[in-house]
Design an enzyme around this catalytic site. Structure first.
Site, PDB file in Angstrom:
ATOM      1  N   GLN A  29      14.259   3.506   3.504  1.00  0.00           N
ATOM      2  CA  GLN A  29      14.283   2.413   4.490  1.00  0.00           C
ATOM      3  C   GLN A  29      14.881   1.120   3.933  1.00  0.00           C
ATOM      4  O   GLN A  29      15.534   0.377   4.658  1.00  0.00           O
ATOM      5  CB  GLN A  29      12.854   2.151   5.011  1.00  0.00           C
ATOM      6  CG  GLN A  29      12.787   1.137   6.157  1.00  0.00           C
ATOM      7  CD  GLN A  29      11.330   0.741   6.478  1.00  0.00           C
ATOM      8  OE1 GLN A  29      10.375   1.247   5.907  1.00  0.00           O
ATOM      9  NE2 GLN A  29      11.184  -0.175   7.419  1.00  0.00           N
TER      10      GLN A  29
ATOM     11  N   TYR B 241       9.406  11.939  -2.442  1.00  0.00           N
ATOM     12  CA  TYR B 241       9.780  10.756  -1.653  1.00  0.00           C
ATOM     13  C   TYR B 241      11.288  10.528  -1.703  1.00  0.00           C
ATOM     14  O   TYR B 241      11.896  10.475  -2.781  1.00  0.00           O
ATOM     15  CB  TYR B 241       9.055   9.492  -2.144  1.00  0.00           C
ATOM     16  CG  TYR B 241       7.539   9.487  -1.917  1.00  0.00           C
ATOM     17  CD1 TYR B 241       6.914  10.434  -1.106  1.00  0.00           C
ATOM     18  CD2 TYR B 241       6.739   8.526  -2.507  1.00  0.00           C
ATOM     19  CE1 TYR B 241       5.534  10.422  -0.911  1.00  0.00           C
ATOM     20  CE2 TYR B 241       5.359   8.505  -2.315  1.00  0.00           C
ATOM     21  CZ  TYR B 241       4.769   9.467  -1.512  1.00  0.00           C
ATOM     22  OH  TYR B 241       3.406   9.450  -1.320  1.00  0.00           O
TER      23      TYR B 241
ATOM     24  N   GLN C  42      -6.463  11.293  -3.508  1.00  0.00           N
ATOM     25  CA  GLN C  42      -5.669  10.296  -2.776  1.00  0.00           C
ATOM     26  C   GLN C  42      -5.630  10.667  -1.290  1.00  0.00           C
ATOM     27  O   GLN C  42      -4.819  11.465  -0.866  1.00  0.00           O
ATOM     28  CB  GLN C  42      -4.243  10.209  -3.339  1.00  0.00           C
ATOM     29  CG  GLN C  42      -3.493   9.071  -2.689  1.00  0.00           C
ATOM     30  CD  GLN C  42      -2.084   8.838  -3.221  1.00  0.00           C
ATOM     31  OE1 GLN C  42      -1.146   8.761  -2.464  1.00  0.00           O
ATOM     32  NE2 GLN C  42      -1.949   8.703  -4.532  1.00  0.00           N
TER      33      GLN C  42
ATOM     34  N   GLN D  66       5.408  -9.510   2.052  1.00  0.00           N
ATOM     35  CA  GLN D  66       4.311  -8.618   2.454  1.00  0.00           C
ATOM     36  C   GLN D  66       3.416  -8.320   1.248  1.00  0.00           C
ATOM     37  O   GLN D  66       2.188  -8.308   1.368  1.00  0.00           O
ATOM     38  CB  GLN D  66       4.869  -7.309   3.021  1.00  0.00           C
ATOM     39  CG  GLN D  66       5.609  -7.474   4.341  1.00  0.00           C
ATOM     40  CD  GLN D  66       6.216  -6.171   4.835  1.00  0.00           C
ATOM     41  OE1 GLN D  66       6.264  -5.174   4.124  1.00  0.00           O
ATOM     42  NE2 GLN D  66       6.711  -6.179   6.067  1.00  0.00           N
TER      43      GLN D  66
HETATM   44  N1  LIG Z   1      -0.754  11.145  -0.782  1.00  0.00           N
HETATM   45  C1  LIG Z   1      -0.141  11.135   0.368  1.00  0.00           C
HETATM   46  O1  LIG Z   1      -0.030  12.145   1.060  1.00  0.00           O
HETATM   47  C2  LIG Z   1       0.441   9.848   0.847  1.00  0.00           C
HETATM   48  C3  LIG Z   1       0.926   9.719   2.164  1.00  0.00           C
HETATM   49  C4  LIG Z   1       1.442   8.481   2.548  1.00  0.00           C
HETATM   50  C5  LIG Z   1       1.465   7.411   1.666  1.00  0.00           C
HETATM   51  N2  LIG Z   1       1.012   7.580   0.385  1.00  0.00           N
HETATM   52  C6  LIG Z   1       1.040   6.483  -0.602  1.00  0.00           C
HETATM   53  O2  LIG Z   1       0.494   5.301  -0.051  1.00  0.00           O
HETATM   54  C7  LIG Z   1       1.452   4.262  -0.108  1.00  0.00           C
HETATM   55  C8  LIG Z   1       1.246   3.298   1.000  1.00  0.00           C
HETATM   56  O3  LIG Z   1       1.442   3.942   2.270  1.00  0.00           O
HETATM   57  P1  LIG Z   1       1.993   3.101   3.471  1.00  0.00           P
HETATM   58  O4  LIG Z   1       3.310   2.511   3.081  1.00  0.00           O
HETATM   59  O5  LIG Z   1       1.914   3.899   4.703  1.00  0.00           O
HETATM   60  O6  LIG Z   1       0.885   1.926   3.473  1.00  0.00           O
HETATM   61  P2  LIG Z   1       0.577   0.668   4.375  1.00  0.00           P
HETATM   62  O7  LIG Z   1       0.352  -0.418   3.386  1.00  0.00           O
HETATM   63  O8  LIG Z   1      -0.491   1.011   5.332  1.00  0.00           O
HETATM   64  O9  LIG Z   1       1.903   0.371   5.219  1.00  0.00           O
HETATM   65  C9  LIG Z   1       2.997  -0.226   4.595  1.00  0.00           C
HETATM   66  C10 LIG Z   1       4.004  -0.738   5.607  1.00  0.00           C
HETATM   67  O10 LIG Z   1       3.395  -1.634   6.533  1.00  0.00           O
HETATM   68  C11 LIG Z   1       4.221  -2.789   6.731  1.00  0.00           C
HETATM   69  N3  LIG Z   1       3.518  -3.932   6.124  1.00  0.00           N
HETATM   70  C12 LIG Z   1       2.828  -3.933   4.939  1.00  0.00           C
HETATM   71  N4  LIG Z   1       2.308  -5.141   4.702  1.00  0.00           N
HETATM   72  C13 LIG Z   1       2.656  -5.929   5.741  1.00  0.00           C
HETATM   73  C14 LIG Z   1       2.399  -7.273   6.053  1.00  0.00           C
HETATM   74  N5  LIG Z   1       1.690  -8.045   5.232  1.00  0.00           N
HETATM   75  N6  LIG Z   1       2.900  -7.787   7.219  1.00  0.00           N
HETATM   76  C15 LIG Z   1       3.624  -6.995   8.044  1.00  0.00           C
HETATM   77  N7  LIG Z   1       3.908  -5.696   7.799  1.00  0.00           N
HETATM   78  C16 LIG Z   1       3.424  -5.153   6.657  1.00  0.00           C
HETATM   79  C17 LIG Z   1       5.546  -2.484   6.004  1.00  0.00           C
HETATM   80  O11 LIG Z   1       6.421  -1.759   6.862  1.00  0.00           O
HETATM   81  P3  LIG Z   1       7.542  -2.451   7.813  1.00  0.00           P
HETATM   82  O12 LIG Z   1       7.928  -3.766   7.199  1.00  0.00           O
HETATM   83  O13 LIG Z   1       8.645  -1.450   7.807  1.00  0.00           O
HETATM   84  O14 LIG Z   1       6.896  -2.570   9.144  1.00  0.00           O
HETATM   85  C18 LIG Z   1       5.085  -1.529   4.907  1.00  0.00           C
HETATM   86  O15 LIG Z   1       6.120  -0.726   4.385  1.00  0.00           O
HETATM   87  C19 LIG Z   1       2.787   5.005  -0.131  1.00  0.00           C
HETATM   88  O16 LIG Z   1       3.852   4.229  -0.633  1.00  0.00           O
HETATM   89  C20 LIG Z   1       2.463   6.148  -1.042  1.00  0.00           C
HETATM   90  O17 LIG Z   1       2.459   5.720  -2.388  1.00  0.00           O
HETATM   91  C21 LIG Z   1       0.493   8.766  -0.015  1.00  0.00           C
END
Ligand SMILES: NC(=O)c1ccc[n+]([C@@H]2O[C@H](COP(=O)([O-])OP(=O)(O)OC[C@H]3O[C@@H](n4cnc5c(N)ncnc54)[C@H](OP(=O)(O)O)[C@@H]3O)[C@@H](O)[C@H]2O)c1
Length: 332
Positions: A27, A54, A177, A290
């Site tokens: 992205q 990833y 996790q 963020q």
């Molecule tokens: N083990 C597994 O199966 C699994 C699965 C999924 C994820 N993960 C891990 O968990 C991590 C986090 O997952 P996630 O990225 O879904 O977590 P998240 O923190 O819930 O969502 C992150 C996304 O939300 C938006 N965001 C974050 N902070 C913000 C803020 N302060 N204001 C506005 N928008 C905000 C951004 O996207 P936009 O700016 O694009 O809107 C960001 O990329 C992954 O990178 C990975 O390491 C593991």
């Protein structure tokens, strides 16, 4: 930043970790990825989570470049194995062959001699558990991996792995996790009690529900430009949370966050950190602002009255069914 032990292990992790799913190598452009990692380091984040799968292995490469030059001992680098990394029938799963090959690829891409935590990204129904656990244990003996954990395993799968490890003298799992947020609480009834008893910590993913809990997605309106919901890959994952009933209730959290002087993202991250079995909340970010917003959730205490108010708002849209923790019924 505050730091916690990873489960009952001696390893300390930052309460808030930085993860690069969807973002690095996909992205966001590399300069934005590097800026986010720099912001994370500046804010005291020491724990970084990625996976071989990833962005088709590119995310590990971007993270490796972004962390180049940082003192290795100051970082905890986590990666994972299970989902396909190639076309071959052995380029997936938790066989001894794939684990042995995949860690070598991960270390090369991350430009490091070892990862701090190696995680089975899902449960592999096509490999005997003994084979996986012995292969993990061998990686620990070889010094390529310091600790081992799992991701999205059920309480029963974790319990069986611990029994085998104890019988065979293998390294024990130190972490799980799972997905965990105010909206997704499926670990609370079975996984967390077992892990508390056995000393595993949760490193939770999507604590902000992929951005939904920031309140930036408004019911009945198109998503803001540049957000995950408009990304070709990200939209496929966030869409299941983008229901109007969910988005409406999330808007009702805004006064609760405002009363506490927190942003919505901070409230969401602080909420998962109230659970003492959570060792770290992994946040994603597309912009350094963020990261700087989200890290302020470290150390925030939410009292019982606030937690009750959140439950009252969200209860009809909260998912609690432990049966929602599932791995594929055959290898992907
Ligand atoms: N083990 C597994 O199966 C699994 C699965 C999924 C994820 N993960 C891990 O968990 C991590 C986090 O997952 P996630 O990225 O879904 O977590 P998240 O923190 O819930 O969502 C992150 C996304 O939300 C938006 N965001 C974050 N902070 C913000 C803020 N302060 N204001 C506005 N928008 C905000 C951004 O996207 P936009 O700016 O694009 O809107 C960001 O990329 C992954 O990178 C990975 O390491 C593991």
């Amino acid at each position: 930043m505050e730091y916690r032990h990873l489960g009952r292990s001696g390893l300390m992790v930052s309460e808030i970790s930085y993860g690069n799913w969807i973002t690095h190598g996909s992205q966001v452009e590399e300069d934005a990825a590097v800026e986010c990692v720099r912001a994370a380091l500046d804010e005291g984040i020491t724990t970084f989570d990625t996976a071989d799968v990833y962005a088709g292995t590119r995310a590990e490469e971007v993270l490796g470049r972004a962390l180049k030059g940082v003192r290795r001992e100051s970082l905890e680098i986590f990666t994972k194995v299970y989902w396909p990394t190639g076309e071959g029938k052995n380029d997936r799963g938790l066989s001894r062959k794939h684990i042995t090959e995949s860690i070598n690829g991960s270390l090369r891409r991350l430009q490091t001699d070892y990862v701090d935590l190696y995680q089975a990204h899902r449960y592999d129904v096509e490999t005997p558990l003994e084979e996986t656990l012995r292969a993990f244990d061998d990686l620990v003996r070889q010094g390529k991996v310091l600790y081992v954990g799992v991701s999205e395993w059920t309480a029963d799968q974790i319990a069986r792995a611990l029994k085998i490890a104890d019988e065979m003298g293998f390294d024990r799992l130190v972490s799980n996790q799972p997905q965990y947020s105010m909206l997704w609480r499926v670990i609370e009834s079975e996984v967390v009690p077992l892990c508390e008893k056995e000393g595993l910590g949760q490193i939770v993913w999507s604590p902000i529900a992929q951005g939904v809990l920031t309140g930036k997605y408004l019911p009945g309106q198109p998503p803001p430009a540049g957000s995950r919901a408009t990304d070709s890959t990200g939209s496929g994952f966030i869409n299941r949370l983008m229901r109007d009933d969910v988005l409406r209730r999330v808007q009702d959290l805004k006064p609760i966050a405002a009363d506490l002087g927190l942003s919505m993202a901070q409230l969401a991250v602080a909420w998962v950190l109230q659970n003492p079995n959570v060792s770290s909340a992994i946040v994603g970010a597309t912009k350094p602002e963020q990261v700087r917003d989200n890290v302020k959730a470290a150390g925030v205490k939410l009292d019982a009255e606030v937690l009750k108010k959140i439950d009252d708002v969200l209860e009809p849209v909260v998912e609690r069914d432990p049966a929602k923790t599932v791995s594929p019924s055959s290898r992907p």
